[in-house]
Design a protein around this motif. Structure first.
Motif, PDB file in Angstrom:
ATOM      1  N   LEU A   1       0.828  -1.206   0.000  1.00 19.31           N
ATOM      2  CA  LEU A   1       0.000   0.000   0.000  1.00 19.31           C
ATOM      3  C   LEU A   1       0.864   1.259   0.000  1.00 19.31           C
ATOM      4  O   LEU A   1       0.561   2.240  -0.689  1.00 19.31           O
ATOM      5  N   ALA A   2       1.958   1.224   0.769  1.00 16.95           N
ATOM      6  CA  ALA A   2       2.862   2.381   0.806  1.00 16.95           C
ATOM      7  C   ALA A   2       3.489   2.635  -0.562  1.00 16.95           C
ATOM      8  O   ALA A   2       3.603   3.789  -0.999  1.00 16.95           O
ATOM      9  N   ASP A   3       3.884   1.565  -1.254  1.00 18.50           N
ATOM     10  CA  ASP A   3       4.458   1.737  -2.591  1.00 18.50           C
ATOM     11  C   ASP A   3       3.430   2.324  -3.561  1.00 18.50           C
ATOM     12  O   ASP A   3       3.751   3.196  -4.387  1.00 18.50           O
ATOM     13  N   ARG A   4       2.196   1.861  -3.438  1.00 23.71           N
ATOM     14  CA  ARG A   4       1.154   2.383  -4.329  1.00 23.71           C
ATOM     15  C   ARG A   4       0.872   3.855  -4.028  1.00 23.71           C
ATOM     16  O   ARG A   4       0.711   4.676  -4.948  1.00 23.71           O
ATOM     17  N   LEU A   5       0.834   4.194  -2.737  1.00 23.79           N
ATOM     18  CA  LEU A   5       0.609   5.599  -2.368  1.00 23.79           C
ATOM     19  C   LEU A   5       1.764   6.484  -2.850  1.00 23.79           C
ATOM     20  O   LEU A   5       1.544   7.605  -3.310  1.00 23.79           O
ATOM     21  N   ARG A   6       2.999   5.961  -2.723  1.00 17.25           N
ATOM     22  CA  ARG A   6       4.136   6.741  -3.182  1.00 17.25           C
ATOM     23  C   ARG A   6       4.056   6.962  -4.705  1.00 17.25           C
ATOM     24  O   ARG A   6       4.371   8.049  -5.200  1.00 17.25           O
ATOM     25  N   THR A   7       3.601   5.939  -5.435  1.00 18.42           N
ATOM     26  CA  THR A   7       3.438   6.098  -6.875  1.00 18.42           C
ATOM     27  C   THR A   7       2.403   7.164  -7.207  1.00 18.42           C
ATOM     28  O   THR A   7       2.601   8.000  -8.098  1.00 18.42           O
ATOM     29  N   GLU A   8       1.285   7.139  -6.463  1.00 18.80           N
ATOM     30  CA  GLU A   8       0.243   8.141  -6.698  1.00 18.80           C
ATOM     31  C   GLU A   8       0.727   9.539  -6.319  1.00 18.80           C
ATOM     32  O   GLU A   8       0.410  10.528  -6.988  1.00 18.80           O
ATOM     33  N   LEU A   9       1.511   9.626  -5.238  1.00 12.81           N
ATOM     34  CA  LEU A   9       2.056  10.929  -4.846  1.00 12.81           C
ATOM     35  C   LEU A   9       3.017  11.452  -5.900  1.00 12.81           C
ATOM     36  O   LEU A   9       3.051  12.658  -6.182  1.00 12.81           O
ATOM     37  N   ASP A  10       3.810  10.568  -6.486  1.00 15.01           N
ATOM     38  CA  ASP A  10       4.701  10.990  -7.559  1.00 15.01           C
ATOM     39  C   ASP A  10       3.905  11.496  -8.759  1.00 15.01           C
ATOM     40  O   ASP A  10       4.293  12.476  -9.414  1.00 15.01           O
ATOM     41  N   GLN A  11       2.794  10.816  -9.044  1.00 19.01           N
ATOM     42  CA  GLN A  11       1.953  11.251 -10.166  1.00 19.01           C
ATOM     43  C   GLN A  11       1.368  12.638  -9.892  1.00 19.01           C
ATOM     44  O   GLN A  11       1.358  13.508 -10.776  1.00 19.01           O
ATOM     45  N   VAL A  12       0.874  12.862  -8.677  1.00 20.11           N
ATOM     46  CA  VAL A  12       0.337  14.182  -8.320  1.00 20.11           C
ATOM     47  C   VAL A  12       1.438  15.237  -8.368  1.00 20.11           C
ATOM     48  O   VAL A  12       1.213  16.375  -8.805  1.00 20.11           O
ATOM     49  N   ASP A  13       2.643  14.863  -7.927  1.00 20.92           N
ATOM     50  CA  ASP A  13       3.753  15.808  -7.960  1.00 20.92           C
ATOM     51  C   ASP A  13       4.090  16.196  -9.404  1.00 20.92           C
ATOM     52  O   ASP A  13       4.371  17.372  -9.698  1.00 20.92           O
ATOM     53  N   ARG A  14       4.071  15.233 -10.314  1.00 19.95           N
ATOM     54  CA  ARG A  14       4.304  15.558 -11.722  1.00 19.95           C
ATOM     55  C   ARG A  14       3.195  16.438 -12.282  1.00 19.95           C
ATOM     56  O   ARG A  14       3.442  17.341 -13.095  1.00 19.95           O
ATOM     57  N   LEU A  15       1.971  16.176 -11.833  1.00 19.49           N
ATOM     58  CA  LEU A  15       0.853  17.009 -12.277  1.00 19.49           C
ATOM     59  C   LEU A  15       1.032  18.444 -11.810  1.00 19.49           C
ATOM     60  O   LEU A  15       0.840  19.399 -12.584  1.00 19.49           O
ATOM     61  N   LEU A  16       1.407  18.635 -10.560  1.00 17.71           N
ATOM     62  CA  LEU A  16       1.624  19.983 -10.042  1.00 17.71           C
ATOM     63  C   LEU A  16       2.787  20.664 -10.754  1.00 17.71           C
ATOM     64  O   LEU A  16       2.740  21.861 -11.045  1.00 17.71           O
ATOM     65  N   GLU A  17       3.839  19.907 -11.038  1.00 14.67           N
ATOM     66  CA  GLU A  17       4.960  20.477 -11.774  1.00 14.67           C
ATOM     67  C   GLU A  17       4.522  20.918 -13.171  1.00 14.67           C
ATOM     68  O   GLU A  17       4.933  21.984 -13.662  1.00 14.67           O
TER      69      GLU A  17
END
Length: 394
Positions: free
Chosen positions: A199-215
């Protein structure tokens, strides 16, 4: 044989017809009055009889002959006057239409200037104003009203861009905090359950996706935010080659064939333009990334740089299935994708091509997207051409 074309129903045509019709009506009225006066004169001359003094028969015949001659002469003069007036009316009618067209053009010229200036103003140069000079009349009031509308639009666009930039920047802090919490939870000395780690790995992946979106949102807001600083002369061919080298692992993994070609100066040293290095690099990176990510396994990528007297162009083509041009036209808008095959990758944010279009527009260029008739996509970036820097072979 040239066919007759109906003239367009423009304000100038309507003014011309109005001026011509008014003159013709005035001329017809003047002609009618002139002939009525002439008819009245004839009647008066005919009603003027001989004096009360007795006259001989010879004198009466002489008077009758003179009156007949006078009546015929007056009738001939009236006919000549009528014909001459009609000819003059036709000639002046043609002249009045021509003058009416010229006068209508002069009257409408300020409106044409306002229309041309308004068409040049887009979302990328809302800071421009018409600034019409002249008397305080209806035309100037119209221009001032358009200027006020442009000022309100500029304020609205600026506020929207500031909100996107500020919101994207502020959201990065909670994202970094959540990522730190995940790292702390996984770093505890006691064993972490497998489900928790997954679950932590999946959340980290989603956080990376949101971070790319914000960038991406930050980059889009920056590209749309007006003046560019730190302008330098760059080669589109070199930027494209660097972007391909950075994605070499992905290109190899998907077994893509890359065909790089350019003009006579070669792909690496062609297509020179001026602009912000960071933005132009991001623009080319996004374009190449789009060509690699949304390509089919075993597909191909073709790059070409061309120049003309005023424009440097980079063309990136990819193969694939036949696409719908209407859907392709929407790809330059934020969060637009082409079907499921363009959303299978978790690394996409739907902002790549919209950022490319915004950066190109900020540098005075364009992004043209075309569905290839044989299948696949053709993306062409056109930017103002710059001189080759000193020390670089021409």
């Amino acid at each position: 044989m040239r066919t007759w074309r109906r003239p367009e129903n423009t304000a100038r045509l309507r003014f011309t017809v109005l001026y011509g019709a008014m003159f013709l009506l005035s001329g017809v009225g003047l002609l009618v009055i002139t002939n009525l006066v002439g008819l009245g004169g004839t009647m008066v001359s005919r009603s003027t009889g001989p004096s009360a003094e007795p006259v001989t028969l010879a004198d009466a015949d002489r008077i009758a002959w003179l009156q007949a001659r006078l009546s015929d002469t007056h009738a001939a003069q009236s006919r000549q006057l009528l014909i001459g007036s009609a000819v003059a009316l036709v000639v002046m009618g043609v002249v009045s239409i021509m003058l009416g067209r010229v006068i209508a053009g002069r009257v409408l010229r300020p409106l044409s200037v306002i229309t041309t200036a308004t068409r040049r103003i887009t979302a990328d140069n809302l800071n421009e104003r018409l600034a019409v000079q002249g008397p305080d009349d209806e035309v100037k009031n119209l221009a001032d009203t358009i200027d006020e509308l442009l000022e309100r639009l500029e304020s609205s666009f600026a506020a929207q861009r500031r909100f996107v930039a500020n919101a994207s920047h502020e959201l990065r802090t909670p994202l970094a905090t959540m990522r730190a919490y995940l790292d702390v939870a996984l770093a505890k000395p006691e064993p972490v359950p497998a489900q928790t780690a997954a679950l932590a790995d999946r959340l980290r992946t989603e956080l990376d996706q949101v971070d790319r979106l914000l960038e991406g949102l930050l980059m889009l807001a920056r590209a749309q935010h007006g003046s560019l600083s730190d302008r330098t002369t760059l080669s589109l061919g070199r930027l494209a080659t660097a972007a391909l080298d950075a994605r070499s692992a992905d290109i190899t993994a998907k077994r893509l064939t890359v065909d790089s070609s350019g003009d006579s100066s070669g792909a690496d040293d062609s297509g020179w333009t001026q602009g912000n290095r960071t933005l132009l690099t991001r623009m080319i990176d996004n374009l190449i990334d789009n060509a690699v990510t949304h390509n089919q396994d075993g597909g191909w990528i073709r790059l070409a740089t061309t120049t003309d007297d005023a424009t440097a162009q980079l063309v990136v083509e990819t193969g694939g299935r036949i696409l719908d041009q209407e859907q392709v036209d929407r790809l330059a808008q934020p969060f637009q994708r082409l079907g499921a095959d363009r959303t299978h990758s978790g690394s996409g944010s739907g902002l790549g091509l919209s950022i490319v279009a915004a950066i190109a527009a900020a540098h005075g260029g364009t992004l043209d997207l075309r569905a290839r008739p044989e299948g696949g996509l053709r993306a062409a970036i056109s930017l103002p051409l710059a001189a080759v820097p000193a020390g670089v072979p021409a």
